[in-house]
Design a protein around this motif. Sequence first.
Motif, PDB file in Angstrom:
ATOM      1  N   LEU A  63      -3.402   8.689   3.226  1.00  0.00           N
ATOM      2  CA  LEU A  63      -3.216   7.474   3.651  1.00  0.00           C
ATOM      3  C   LEU A  63      -3.112   7.537   5.348  1.00  0.00           C
ATOM      4  O   LEU A  63      -2.042   8.554   5.651  1.00  0.00           O
ATOM      5  CB  LEU A  63      -1.909   6.787   3.257  1.00  0.00           C
TER       6      LEU A  63
ATOM      7  N   TRP B 216      -8.856   1.741  -3.754  1.00  0.00           N
ATOM      8  CA  TRP B 216      -8.177   3.064  -3.433  1.00  0.00           C
ATOM      9  C   TRP B 216      -9.307   3.973  -2.979  1.00  0.00           C
ATOM     10  O   TRP B 216     -10.576   3.755  -3.501  1.00  0.00           O
ATOM     11  CB  TRP B 216      -7.567   3.646  -4.661  1.00  0.00           C
TER      12      TRP B 216
ATOM     13  N   LYS C 199      -8.702  -2.126   5.193  1.00  0.00           N
ATOM     14  CA  LYS C 199      -8.707  -2.327   3.964  1.00  0.00           C
ATOM     15  C   LYS C 199      -7.969  -3.528   3.403  1.00  0.00           C
ATOM     16  O   LYS C 199      -8.489  -4.285   2.200  1.00  0.00           O
ATOM     17  CB  LYS C 199      -7.697  -0.924   3.221  1.00  0.00           C
ATOM     18  N   LEU C 200      -7.083  -3.890   4.023  1.00  0.00           N
ATOM     19  CA  LEU C 200      -6.315  -5.047   3.789  1.00  0.00           C
ATOM     20  C   LEU C 200      -7.174  -6.295   4.057  1.00  0.00           C
ATOM     21  O   LEU C 200      -7.301  -7.578   3.189  1.00  0.00           O
ATOM     22  CB  LEU C 200      -4.955  -5.468   4.553  1.00  0.00           C
TER      23      LEU C 200
ATOM     24  N   VAL D  63      -5.381   0.921   7.476  1.00  0.00           N
ATOM     25  CA  VAL D  63      -4.647  -0.121   6.681  1.00  0.00           C
ATOM     26  C   VAL D  63      -5.216  -1.353   6.893  1.00  0.00           C
ATOM     27  O   VAL D  63      -5.425  -2.107   5.803  1.00  0.00           O
ATOM     28  CB  VAL D  63      -3.156  -0.027   7.276  1.00  0.00           C
TER      29      VAL D  63
ATOM     30  N   TYR E 216       0.732  -1.283   0.080  1.00  0.00           N
ATOM     31  CA  TYR E 216      -0.138  -0.189  -0.070  1.00  0.00           C
ATOM     32  C   TYR E 216       0.924   1.294  -0.144  1.00  0.00           C
ATOM     33  O   TYR E 216       2.153   1.272   0.270  1.00  0.00           O
ATOM     34  CB  TYR E 216      -0.920  -0.127   1.078  1.00  0.00           C
TER      35      TYR E 216
ATOM     36  N   PHE F 235      -4.124   0.458  -2.128  1.00  0.00           N
ATOM     37  CA  PHE F 235      -3.815  -0.784  -1.372  1.00  0.00           C
ATOM     38  C   PHE F 235      -4.109  -1.928  -2.371  1.00  0.00           C
ATOM     39  O   PHE F 235      -5.001  -1.967  -3.216  1.00  0.00           O
ATOM     40  CB  PHE F 235      -4.854  -1.221  -0.305  1.00  0.00           C
TER      41      PHE F 235
END
Length: 263
Positions: free
Chosen positions: A238, A233, A246-247, A243, A126, A150
């Motif tokens: 960011l 995205w 989104k993962l 994080v 990312y 990401f």
Amino acid sequence: MSGNWTSGRTFAEHGPNGKKFTLVVGNKRYPRRVAALVMGGVVVVMGGFFASVLGLIYWGKQVDARSAGEEAGLAQLAREHGWSYEPSRSGVVDRLEGVEPFPDVSTGLLVSDYTHGRYKGREFRYFEYEDESTGTGADSRETSEYYAVFAVSTPGEVPRTVFREEGFLDSVFGGGKIVATGDAEFDADNRVIAEDRAAAKQLAAPGLTRYLLHGPALQDRPLRFENGEVLTWHEERLRPRDVLRKLDYLSRVVDHSPARAWQ
């Protein structure tokens, strides 16, 4: 007194009974009490308008700003998970050119906070991409739009395929062919745009379209399958708090994708 009144003018006038009027609009006259209410309403409306404008300006600046804690937090998050972190990296966008939010052509553009590693058994990366543009004419100021991007690896590769909300003139400017998934509810508000129609049909199976319909809206989390990974995205800075969420989202997308799509 002249009988020609101008709309919107406010002035004092005495009627036949001596009653004082303070607001004259067109051919109508309003007493002081009504005039006060009207003028008060105008002040409230105008005040609300300017407050809204100032609020939007302030909100826009907040969206484009990151605190010192957020800046440091991205590197700290990578250290905590054993991931690799680089403050900046060039060439990343070059393989992503041609589809929004990236430029049509790219050579060595820098991205910031480039992070990669493994999450739930899959490779990921990312970063933050800054799209700079310069206004034309009298407004020649430079402006920037920030995107948090990401990507998670997929079991195999498919030709470029994009899942997103319906857009204006997709058939002309979509960057590929519109593919009907056969899911009427999904196709009503969303688009699958692909270079290879047959490969996209394999990927856009009910397991994936049903998950996307009842999961996060594609308006906020579009998808792009290409080069052995799936990307999402959003137009914002960011930030560490986004994080893992989104993962997780991308990992579930891969889990709901049909195995035959990668064969």
